[in-house]
Design an enzyme around this catalytic site. Structure first.
Site, PDB file in Angstrom:
ATOM      1  N   GLU A  91       0.820  -1.217   0.000  1.00  0.00           N
ATOM      2  CA  GLU A  91       0.000   0.000   0.000  1.00  0.00           C
ATOM      3  C   GLU A  91       0.848   1.260   0.000  1.00  0.00           C
ATOM      4  OE1 GLU A  91      -1.911   3.378   1.851  1.00  0.00           O
ATOM      5  OE2 GLU A  91      -0.516   2.045   2.909  1.00  0.00           O
ATOM      6  N   HIS A 144      -4.130  -2.463   2.691  1.00  0.00           N
ATOM      7  CA  HIS A 144      -3.522  -2.105   3.970  1.00  0.00           C
ATOM      8  C   HIS A 144      -3.154  -3.350   4.780  1.00  0.00           C
ATOM      9  CE1 HIS A 144      -5.312   1.827   3.066  1.00  0.00           C
ATOM     10  NE2 HIS A 144      -4.438   2.313   3.914  1.00  0.00           N
TER      11      HIS A 144
END
Length: 348
Positions: free
Chosen positions: A12, A309
């Protein structure tokens, strides 16, 4: 001890890589160098909020630090030892107090005495855990793992001004107990609260109307609250889902130029997905649980199919801990994350 090298552009590529690395470095007393910090972001490198997390981590860990400067894309962090105490960390902007707390909370559980933190900045920010999320969703689960953490909101700080103040008291925790969260259980209550500071009531009324219609809620569980302590205008919308085995909190932040209906639709979408999937742990709560679960050494939870994430955070954990972390997709937007193979966190 060998220096770990972390690529801040992996996965991410956001600030969570830095915060997780700082927290694990302090807990394990393991130095690291991180490069390519937030390299692909609109404003690459360290921003004031990230610098606040670095400085807070350096203070409690008596760390040697190189590269702690605005816009820096590389940082060397070498902790010496943890020091409990009475700390005050002022972000200086509306940057998230919750994310600074996230960086130092677990390490301070390892300290030998109680610590008290005063955090100045934003308490309700887009893309960051709200104060209520920490208080009502995350910290109760941490308490179930053996940690005692008390939080008080002295003054809310809304984006983009901030100036909020949070008081936190962190007691030593000899060991984090593994947590199993496989089922949500029966839903006991769903409540919605729209909070306003220096803004007209119709904003909250419109938000609550959308939530009521979207989630089929009765009027008696909808609340409009007016906040008098804030130093700026602000608006938050929060839906709390209390179940037998877990409570999760879903929040949206009102922003200039965004219609109240759009704010509410964000929350409705999040809550609907959570309810339909029938999981105990929502996406944001899953991200918060990864580090304490890893430090406990084992455990598992069922959550929504992860975004970028979660696997990025798992990869950071693997760099620091000899831990097997299995993320297994289940049917209907569900995922089971299991931890095994590492020694649990102990103080001393």
């Amino acid at each position: 001890m060998a220096l770990l090298l972390i690529d801040g552009a992996m996965g991410e590529g956001g600030g969570q890589i830095l915060r997780s690395a700082l927290s694990l470095s302090l807990c394990l007393q393991r130095p690291f160098r991180i490069v390519n910090i937030r390299l692909q972001r609109h404003k690459p490198g360290l921003q004031p909020q990230h610098l606040s997390a670095v400085r807070a981590a350096a203070d409690i860990g008596c760390a040697e630090v190189e590269g702690a400067a605005l816009h820096s894309t590389e940082l060397l962090f070498s902790p010496r030892h943890l020091v409990a105490g009475d700390y005050r960390f002022d972000i200086g902007t509306a940057g998230s107090t919750s994310l600074v707390l996230q960086t130092v909370l677990l390490p301070l559980l390892m300290a030998d005495t109680t610590s008290q933190l005063t955090l100045i900045g934003g308490t309700h920010n887009p893309l960051a855990p709200s104060f209520e999320f920490l208080q009502q969703a995350f910290l109760p689960l941490l308490a179930r793992m053996g940690a005692k953490v008390e939080v008080d909101l002295l003054r809310p700080g809304y984006y983009p001004v901030g100036a909020g103040e949070v008081r936190v008291r962190i007691h030593p925790c000899p060991r984090l107990t593994p947590l199993l969260l496989e089922k949500r259980g029966k839903i006991l209550e769903i409540r919605a609260v729209a909070t306003l500071s220096r803004l007209p009531d119709h904003i909250a009324q419109r938000e609550l109307r959308v939530v009521a219609e979207g989630l089929g809620l009765e009027k008696n569980i909808l609340s409009l609250e007016r906040e008098q302590r804030a130093r700026c205008a602000g608006n938050t919308l929060q839906v709390t889902v209390k179940s037998e085995h877990v409570t999760d909190v879903f929040t949206a932040i009102g922003q200039r130029g965004m219609p109240a209906e759009s704010v509410a639709e964000q929350v409705v979408e999040q809550v609907k997905r959570y309810l339909v999937a029938d999981v105990p742990v929502g996406s944001y709560l899953a991200d918060q649980l990864l580090l304490p679960m890893a430090l406990a050494g084992s455990g598992s939870f069922v959550t929504l199919a992860p975004d970028r994430h979660t696997p990025t955070n798992i990869e950071v954990i693997r760099r620091f801990l000899p831990l097997a972390i299995e993320s297994r997709a289940l049917a209907a937007d569900r995922c089971r994350i299991e931890f095994a193979g590492a020694m649990g966190l102990t103080t001393g």
